[in-house]
Design an enzyme around this catalytic site. Structure first.
Site, PDB file in Angstrom:
ATOM      1  N   PRO A  97     -77.095 -15.553 -62.603  1.00 14.67           N
ATOM      2  CG  PRO A  97     -75.188 -16.017 -63.872  1.00 14.67           C
ATOM      3  CD  PRO A  97     -76.304 -16.670 -63.120  1.00 14.67           C
ATOM      4  CD  GLU A 148     -71.118 -22.957 -69.585  1.00 12.24           C
ATOM      5  OE1 GLU A 148     -71.533 -21.796 -69.741  1.00 12.24           O
ATOM      6  OE2 GLU A 148     -70.007 -23.225 -69.094  1.00 12.24           O
ATOM      7  NE  ARG A 162     -80.896  -9.606 -41.031  1.00 13.15           N
ATOM      8  CZ  ARG A 162     -80.343  -9.427 -39.847  1.00 13.15           C
ATOM      9  NH1 ARG A 162     -79.706 -10.410 -39.266  1.00 13.15           N
ATOM     10  NH2 ARG A 162     -80.412  -8.260 -39.243  1.00 13.15           N
ATOM     11  CG  ASP A 177     -80.320  -4.733 -39.845  1.00 11.20           C
ATOM     12  OD1 ASP A 177     -79.497  -4.365 -38.990  1.00 11.20           O
ATOM     13  OD2 ASP A 177     -80.784  -5.880 -39.923  1.00 11.20           O
TER      14      ASP A 177
HETATM   15  N1  SAM Z   1     -73.461 -19.700 -68.110  1.00  5.39           N
HETATM   16  C1  SAM Z   1     -74.150 -18.952 -67.093  1.00  5.39           C
HETATM   17  C2  SAM Z   1     -74.104 -17.481 -67.448  1.00  5.39           C
HETATM   18  O1  SAM Z   1     -73.039 -17.004 -67.824  1.00  5.39           O
HETATM   19  O2  SAM Z   1     -75.112 -16.791 -67.263  1.00  5.39           O
HETATM   20  C3  SAM Z   1     -73.494 -19.136 -65.740  1.00  5.39           C
HETATM   21  C4  SAM Z   1     -73.691 -20.490 -65.177  1.00  5.39           C
HETATM   22  S1  SAM Z   1     -73.024 -20.638 -63.563  1.00  5.39           S
HETATM   23  C5  SAM Z   1     -71.436 -21.261 -63.876  1.00  5.39           C
HETATM   24  C6  SAM Z   1     -73.864 -22.010 -62.874  1.00  5.39           C
HETATM   25  C7  SAM Z   1     -75.028 -21.665 -61.973  1.00  5.39           C
HETATM   26  O3  SAM Z   1     -74.592 -20.899 -60.875  1.00  5.39           O
HETATM   27  C8  SAM Z   1     -76.138 -20.859 -62.602  1.00  5.39           C
HETATM   28  O4  SAM Z   1     -77.033 -21.665 -63.322  1.00  5.39           O
HETATM   29  C9  SAM Z   1     -76.797 -20.231 -61.392  1.00  5.39           C
HETATM   30  O5  SAM Z   1     -77.742 -21.104 -60.810  1.00  5.39           O
HETATM   31  C10 SAM Z   1     -75.639 -20.060 -60.422  1.00  5.39           C
HETATM   32  N2  SAM Z   1     -75.107 -18.688 -60.357  1.00  5.39           N
HETATM   33  C11 SAM Z   1     -73.919 -18.262 -60.838  1.00  5.39           C
HETATM   34  N3  SAM Z   1     -73.731 -16.960 -60.589  1.00  5.39           N
HETATM   35  C12 SAM Z   1     -74.806 -16.538 -59.916  1.00  5.39           C
HETATM   36  C13 SAM Z   1     -75.202 -15.280 -59.383  1.00  5.39           C
HETATM   37  N4  SAM Z   1     -74.438 -14.193 -59.507  1.00  5.39           N
HETATM   38  N5  SAM Z   1     -76.392 -15.188 -58.739  1.00  5.39           N
HETATM   39  C14 SAM Z   1     -77.199 -16.260 -58.612  1.00  5.39           C
HETATM   40  N6  SAM Z   1     -76.874 -17.498 -59.107  1.00  5.39           N
HETATM   41  C15 SAM Z   1     -75.700 -17.634 -59.744  1.00  5.39           C
END
Ligand code: SAM
Length: 265
Positions: free
Chosen positions: A89, A116, A154, A169
């Site tokens: 994220p 996490e 795609r 698209d």
């Molecule tokens: N503690 C992290 C933070 O707040 O940045 C979030 C960890 S999340 C619960 C667990 C995993 O989900 C991350 O390591 C990532 O691989 C994935 N993930 C969560 N949200 C994501 C997003 N918006 N885009 C891509 N991967 C995501």
């Protein structure tokens, strides 16, 4: 193109990649998708892949070594340069330009976190870029990896049938797509815009362009920011705005070439 997914749930991504356009791209040999589970590269009876965070606090953090070995296994499973992408994220938000760039890579490793997230030292040492699929937090990177794989599939030459062509698209030329209609012509929910039944291809193309421009201006004005519209496009957008202030029929009719002067760009 080969994509390796490093994940505690590789079957999850494999399932997402088993249908529709992605499944067909795999069947046609345009794309191959492989899963590597860090648990298979963990040590000890419990095959532990996570531990408590230093400094305290809730949650667990994914250990460096099982992930590192999993990445190495994926890296050496085939030849050629590999780009390692951590689904996170905190990464750059995914857009069509990024998809196009990734789709041109011969190989990718998509690294999926859980808990996490992963130990920061691994990110620094092994990850080429971080990509987010939006400003929200998922419980794991697998859905994000599936999104990336779908968007990339795609764009592989030969993945789409004609009817699914990506050319029109949304985002392909920085605009949203125009609205689409199919049979029946008349329905209790409304009629198909007459212009689409006219058989006049030039008029239809102008109508679609006008709709694309109008929709983009209404729904995603950020996409038009800083973009210099050609005179013809600016005229179509004006027509769209004028027409949408009057009746829906006028919108459908507003497709005569505007007195726009020569195109500039
Ligand atoms: N503690 C992290 C933070 O707040 O940045 C979030 C960890 S999340 C619960 C667990 C995993 O989900 C991350 O390591 C990532 O691989 C994935 N993930 C969560 N949200 C994501 C997003 N918006 N885009 C891509 N991967 C995501």
């Amino acid at each position: 193109m080969r994509i390796d997914v490093v994940s505690l749930f590789p079957e999850f991504v494999a399932q997402c990649a088993a249908f529709g356009v992605v499944g067909r791209a795999v069947e046609r040999g345009l794309l191959s998708i492989h899963g590597t589970n860090p648990r298979d590269h963990a040590e000890g009876n419990y095959r532990r892949v996570d531990d408590r965070p230093f400094g305290g606090g809730p949650g667990m953090v994914m250990l460096i070594d099982p992930l590192r070995r999993a990445i190495e296994a994926a890296r050496s499973a085939a030849e050629g340069p590999v780009r390692v992408v951590y689904m996170s994220p905190q990464g750059r938000r995914l857009d069509q330009e990024t998809v196009r760039r990734l789709a041109a890579e011969p190989r990718l490793i998509l690294l999926c976190g859980r808990y996490e997230g992963i130990d920061e030292r691994l990110t620094r040492a092994e990850v080429d870029e971080e990509i987010s699929i939006g400003d929200y937090v998922l419980s794991g990177g697998e859905l994000a990896a599936a999104v990336v794989i779908d968007a990339i599939a795609r764009l592989q030459d030969g993945a789409l049938n004609d009817a699914e062509s990506a050319v029109q698209d949304s985002f392909e030329d920085g605009l949203l797509d125009c609205p689409h209609f199919t049979r029946p012509v008349e329905h209790e929910l409304g009629a198909v815009p007459e212009i689409l039944l006219s058989g006049d291809h030039a008029k239809i193309a102008r109508w679609r362009r006008m709709q694309s421009l109008g929709r983009t201006a209404e729904r995603r004005p950020d996409l038009l920011k800083g973009r210099e519209l050609s005179k013809a496009d600016a005229a179509l957008l004006r027509q769209y705005r004028e027409a949408s202030m009057s009746t829906p029929e006028t919108v459908a009719d507003a497709t005569e070439p505007a007195a726009a002067g020569p195109e500039t760009g």
